[in-house]
Design a protein around this motif. Structure first.
Motif, PDB file in Angstrom:
ATOM      1  N   THR A  37       0.993  -1.052   0.013  1.00 58.35           N
ATOM      2  CA  THR A  37      -0.084  -0.092   0.039  1.00 58.35           C
ATOM      3  C   THR A  37       0.829   1.274   0.122  1.00 58.35           C
ATOM      4  O   THR A  37       1.742   1.227   0.552  1.00 58.35           O
ATOM      5  N   GLU A  38       0.311   2.291  -0.730  1.00 55.39           N
ATOM      6  CA  GLU A  38       1.310   3.631  -0.785  1.00 55.39           C
ATOM      7  C   GLU A  38       1.153   4.222   0.411  1.00 55.39           C
ATOM      8  O   GLU A  38       1.932   5.290   0.829  1.00 55.39           O
ATOM      9  N   GLU A  39       0.089   3.869   1.484  1.00 53.29           N
ATOM     10  CA  GLU A  39       0.106   4.556   2.990  1.00 53.29           C
ATOM     11  C   GLU A  39       0.848   3.766   3.678  1.00 53.29           C
ATOM     12  O   GLU A  39       1.191   4.324   5.091  1.00 53.29           O
ATOM     13  N   ASN A  41       3.927   2.827   6.074  1.00 58.39           N
ATOM     14  CA  ASN A  41       5.123   3.319   6.824  1.00 58.39           C
ATOM     15  C   ASN A  41       6.354   2.371   6.993  1.00 58.39           C
ATOM     16  O   ASN A  41       7.315   2.876   7.660  1.00 58.39           O
ATOM     17  N   ARG A  70       6.221  -0.662  -0.215  1.00 58.00           N
ATOM     18  CA  ARG A  70       5.615  -0.149   1.046  1.00 58.00           C
ATOM     19  C   ARG A  70       4.625  -1.032   1.396  1.00 58.00           C
ATOM     20  O   ARG A  70       3.714  -1.520   0.486  1.00 58.00           O
ATOM     21  N   MET A  72       2.251  -1.913   5.313  1.00 60.53           N
ATOM     22  CA  MET A  72       1.877  -1.381   6.806  1.00 60.53           C
ATOM     23  C   MET A  72       1.966  -2.478   7.626  1.00 60.53           C
ATOM     24  O   MET A  72       1.658  -3.696   7.449  1.00 60.53           O
TER      25      MET A  72
END
Length: 105
Positions: A37-39, A41, A70, A72
């Motif tokens: 996911t681009e969100e 971290n 990426r 999460m």
């Protein structure tokens, strides 16, 4: 990029698909969501030994290198997180005995 399906497992609490990675900072195991996911971290990469490694994406190292993706951490997205640990932080500590004499050097 997506992790290989041979790394795929499921969370014991919510049955979501996850992968287990080793942190680059201290070598501890960390569950990470299977879907990139681009969100996210954290940056995940597969090492030459076939093991998945994870590092935190920070302001000092925000770039995603070739071969990384990426994701999460699963602790952040699990709808059924584990109960908090009772690790002697702020609660009452039970005293089991008294030291008979003060420490001397």
């Amino acid at each position: 990029m997506k992790p290989a399906t041979r790394h795929l497992t499921h969370c014991r609490r919510c049955q979501a698909p996850i992968v287990w990675c080793l942190t680059t900072a201290n070598g501890r195991r960390q569950p990470v969501d299977f879907e990139p996911t681009e969100e996210g971290n954290v940056a995940v990469m597969q090492g030459a030994d076939g093991v998945l490694y994870v590092r935190t994406v920070t302001a000092a190292r925000p770039d995603i290198k070739p071969g990384e993706w990426r994701a999460m951490p699963h602790h952040a997205t699990c709808p059924s997180p584990p109960p908090p640990r009772l690790s002697g932080g702020g609660g009452q500590r039970q005293v089991s005995g008294v030291r008979p004499v003060p420490w001397q050097r």
